[in-house]
Design a protein around this motif. Structure first.
Motif, PDB file in Angstrom:
ATOM      1  N   ARG A  99     106.746 -22.370  11.944  1.00 35.41           N
ATOM      2  CA  ARG A  99     106.855 -21.578  10.721  1.00 35.41           C
ATOM      3  C   ARG A  99     106.772 -22.436   9.460  1.00 35.41           C
ATOM      4  O   ARG A  99     106.900 -21.948   8.364  1.00 35.41           O
ATOM      5  N   GLU A 148     113.976 -17.539  22.668  1.00 33.26           N
ATOM      6  CA  GLU A 148     114.765 -18.743  22.932  1.00 33.26           C
ATOM      7  C   GLU A 148     115.505 -19.194  21.684  1.00 33.26           C
ATOM      8  O   GLU A 148     116.695 -19.510  21.728  1.00 33.26           O
ATOM      9  N   THR A 149     114.801 -19.204  20.538  1.00 34.74           N
ATOM     10  CA  THR A 149     115.441 -19.657  19.296  1.00 34.74           C
ATOM     11  C   THR A 149     116.600 -18.748  18.914  1.00 34.74           C
ATOM     12  O   THR A 149     117.694 -19.213  18.568  1.00 34.74           O
ATOM     13  N   ARG A 196     111.082 -28.542  22.369  1.00 35.55           N
ATOM     14  CA  ARG A 196     110.875 -27.132  22.070  1.00 35.55           C
ATOM     15  C   ARG A 196     111.432 -26.778  20.697  1.00 35.55           C
ATOM     16  O   ARG A 196     110.803 -26.041  19.930  1.00 35.55           O
ATOM     17  N   ALA A 220     108.194 -15.151  23.056  1.00 33.26           N
ATOM     18  CA  ALA A 220     109.068 -15.978  23.896  1.00 33.26           C
ATOM     19  C   ALA A 220     109.758 -17.096  23.129  1.00 33.26           C
ATOM     20  O   ALA A 220     110.935 -17.393  23.364  1.00 33.26           O
ATOM     21  N   THR A 221     109.048 -17.710  22.194  1.00 33.51           N
ATOM     22  CA  THR A 221     109.668 -18.806  21.450  1.00 33.51           C
ATOM     23  C   THR A 221     110.822 -18.294  20.583  1.00 33.51           C
ATOM     24  O   THR A 221     111.863 -18.932  20.471  1.00 33.51           O
ATOM     25  N   ASP A 222     110.632 -17.096  19.999  1.00 33.39           N
ATOM     26  CA  ASP A 222     111.706 -16.539  19.173  1.00 33.39           C
ATOM     27  C   ASP A 222     112.867 -16.040  20.020  1.00 33.39           C
ATOM     28  O   ASP A 222     114.015 -16.054  19.571  1.00 33.39           O
ATOM     29  N   LEU A 271     103.608 -22.622  20.163  1.00 35.52           N
ATOM     30  CA  LEU A 271     104.563 -21.761  19.449  1.00 35.52           C
ATOM     31  C   LEU A 271     105.999 -22.189  19.704  1.00 35.52           C
ATOM     32  O   LEU A 271     106.901 -21.819  18.956  1.00 35.52           O
ATOM     33  N   GLY A 272     106.202 -22.926  20.796  1.00 29.51           N
ATOM     34  CA  GLY A 272     107.571 -23.285  21.164  1.00 29.51           C
ATOM     35  C   GLY A 272     108.096 -22.484  22.335  1.00 29.51           C
ATOM     36  O   GLY A 272     109.291 -22.495  22.601  1.00 29.51           O
ATOM     37  N   SER A 273     107.221 -21.752  23.050  1.00 32.10           N
ATOM     38  CA  SER A 273     107.673 -21.100  24.289  1.00 32.10           C
ATOM     39  C   SER A 273     107.793 -22.168  25.349  1.00 32.10           C
ATOM     40  O   SER A 273     106.952 -23.053  25.439  1.00 32.10           O
ATOM     41  N   GLU A 275     119.601 -19.221  21.207  1.00 31.01           N
ATOM     42  CA  GLU A 275     120.356 -20.443  20.917  1.00 31.01           C
ATOM     43  C   GLU A 275     121.191 -20.282  19.650  1.00 31.01           C
ATOM     44  O   GLU A 275     122.351 -20.709  19.600  1.00 31.01           O
ATOM     45  N   ASN A 318     103.593 -12.013  24.490  1.00 39.22           N
ATOM     46  CA  ASN A 318     104.124 -12.532  25.744  1.00 39.22           C
ATOM     47  C   ASN A 318     104.506 -11.445  26.735  1.00 39.22           C
ATOM     48  O   ASN A 318     104.789 -11.739  27.897  1.00 39.22           O
ATOM     49  N   PRO A 353     110.578 -12.785   9.834  1.00 40.03           N
ATOM     50  CA  PRO A 353     111.543 -12.480  10.900  1.00 40.03           C
ATOM     51  C   PRO A 353     111.254 -13.173  12.228  1.00 40.03           C
ATOM     52  O   PRO A 353     110.153 -13.676  12.463  1.00 40.03           O
ATOM     53  N   TYR A 354     112.269 -13.167  13.081  1.00 41.03           N
ATOM     54  CA  TYR A 354     112.088 -13.522  14.473  1.00 41.03           C
ATOM     55  C   TYR A 354     111.435 -12.310  15.138  1.00 41.03           C
ATOM     56  O   TYR A 354     111.903 -11.193  15.003  1.00 41.03           O
ATOM     57  N   PHE A 355     110.378 -12.558  15.891  1.00 39.59           N
ATOM     58  CA  PHE A 355     109.646 -11.438  16.489  1.00 39.59           C
ATOM     59  C   PHE A 355     110.274 -11.045  17.811  1.00 39.59           C
ATOM     60  O   PHE A 355     109.656 -11.166  18.864  1.00 39.59           O
TER      61      PHE A 355
END
Lengths: 212, 207
Positions: free
Chosen positions: A93, B61-62, A85, B57-59, A120-122, B65, B7, B102-104
């Motif tokens: 990006r 999690e990122t 992930r 969703a990916t942002d 996307l990495g979800s 973290e 999402n 940016p992170y969304f």
């Protein structure tokens, strides 16, 4: 569009992935391998842009094996999923990999697990997961028929049900490969779809007089 | 189709009398398709500080973290837990670092802040590039915003006891989720008091 499906059994995981390699309207190959073996009890199944799929999955597999060599200890399924992930989230990006993945693994303490990841990495840890257009057909079918502790036979029966649904209603058909992941190893299982006798359609199978 | 509504998701937080509540829905979807119904969006930072994230969703999690990493470093350096006010600042600056890419996600922070030896409830929220807002009633984030504003404005009163606050947050969230197509499938509510933290999973309309 490629189909990818996985679900948890009692103590193993079944993965179904289509094996068609095509470009636009042409089917180039019907036995393409889209599942990559990370180690003895983990499989990475991927669908999407074929170049991205091969490059990304080989990169992941080799890095996972490097970790095992360096630390004398294999990655757990959860750690591997988070690593993948992270790579996807960084790449989206920079130079995106257009691959959707399912990581299927069995650990001794945790049992079977499936991690659904999109390009996307979800990431979601789930009991069953489907990628692609097949999701529109199969998610509801799995909602209805999937149970928490299926045996291998019941699992393969459920897979046959899913493949039947795709063969009946999905526009794009092809061959599928089934992989079974257990604590001891991963094997490929033949699906053995019995060819159904078609219901005779008058006018197609039998002649019908044209009315004057 | 906005990237913030790809999402789906909803998070709301409210202040009560010596307590705060934060709640989120459980849906994870890709536009109209629901993928998972077990995706809570509230994360515990420490016993006194909680973070709710909605958006891509990916942002989520990122960003989570990244923030956990920075909070752990803070704890190692300062040898104490981070307070909600300082954490809120950390979130805002982390987001502004990515001002032009940016992170969304739009976070909501809640917790109990120690002021002159007394624990006071604290909430704050930022937008996707870290512009903070601090209030003393309620805050929400996600595509469910308009519905949540209506419900919270009507239902919230100052100085709600923990039980009443829990009821209020739950009812506000559940009703608002019914009016948003891309949020729902139940909710997870955290009630934070000086003594303990209670988590409850709510069964809403499963659609």
């Amino acid at each position: 569009m490629e189909a990818l499906l996985a679900f948890n059994l009692r103590d193993s995981v079944l993965v179904l992935v289509d094996s068609t390699a095509g470009r636009s309207i042409v089917k180039m190959k019907e036995d393409e391998e889209k599942v990559y073996r990370i180690d003895n009890n983990k499989l990475l199944a991927a669908v999407g842009e074929s170049g991205d799929r091969v490059q990304f999955c080989e990169y992941i597999v080799r890095n996972a094996q490097l970790y095992t060599l360096r630390n004398n200890y294999p990655l757990s399924t959860k750690a591997c999923a988070h690593y993948i992930r992270g790579e996807l989230a960084e790449s989206i990006r920079r130079s995106p990999y257009n691959v959707n993945l399912i990581l299927a693994g069995v650990d001794k303490e945790v049992g079977p697990s499936i991690y659904y990841m999109d390009y996307l990495g979800s990431m979601q840890k789930m009991n069953f997961a489907v990628h692609g257009y097949a999701a529109h057909f199969l998610l509801s079918l799995l909602d209805r028929h999937y149970k928490a502790d299926l045996s291998l036979d019941q699992g393969v029966e459920l897979l046959r049900r899913c493949v039947n649904e795709l063969k009946t209603r999905f526009l794009i058909g092809g061959k599928f490969k089934v992989k079974h992941v257990t604590l001891d190893g991963t094997i490929e299982i033949p699906l053995d779809m019995p060819e159904a006798e078609p219901t005779p359609i008058p006018g197609y199978h039998t002649p019908v007089p044209i009315k004057a | 189709m906005s990237i913030m509504e790809y999402n789906g998701g909803a998070v709301v937080t409210m202040i009560g009398k010596n307590c705060v509540a934060i709640a989120s829905d459980l849906r994870f979807g890709v536009q109209s398709a629901t993928i998972s119904t077990n995706n809570p969006k509230v994360f515990k930072i420490n016993d006194r500080c909680f973070l709710g994230l909605s958006g891509l969703a990916t942002d989520i999690e990122t960003l989570y973290e990244k923030l956990v990493f920075r909070v752990n470093l803070y704890k190692l350096r300062e040898e104490r837990d981070i307070s909600p006010r300082v954490f809120s600042n950390m979130v805002a600056s982390t987001l502004y670092e990515k001002r032009f890419g940016p992170y969304f996600t739009e976070p909501v922070i809640c917790g109990l802040e120690e002021v002159d030896g007394v624990l006071k409830p604290y909430i704050s929220a930022t937008d996707l590039i870290g512009a903070p807002v601090y209030t003393d009633d309620f805050l929400m984030t996600g595509p469910c915003n308009p519905a949540l504003y209506g419900m919270c404005e009507t239902m919230w009163r100052p100085n709600l006891e923990p039980d009443a606050l829990f009821e209020t947050v739950s009812q506000c969230l559940l009703s608002s989720l019914d009016r948003d197509a891309i949020s729902g499938w139940g909710a997870m509510v955290y009630l934070i008091t000086p003594e303990n933290v209670t988590v409850k999973k709510l069964q809403g309309r499963q659609d």
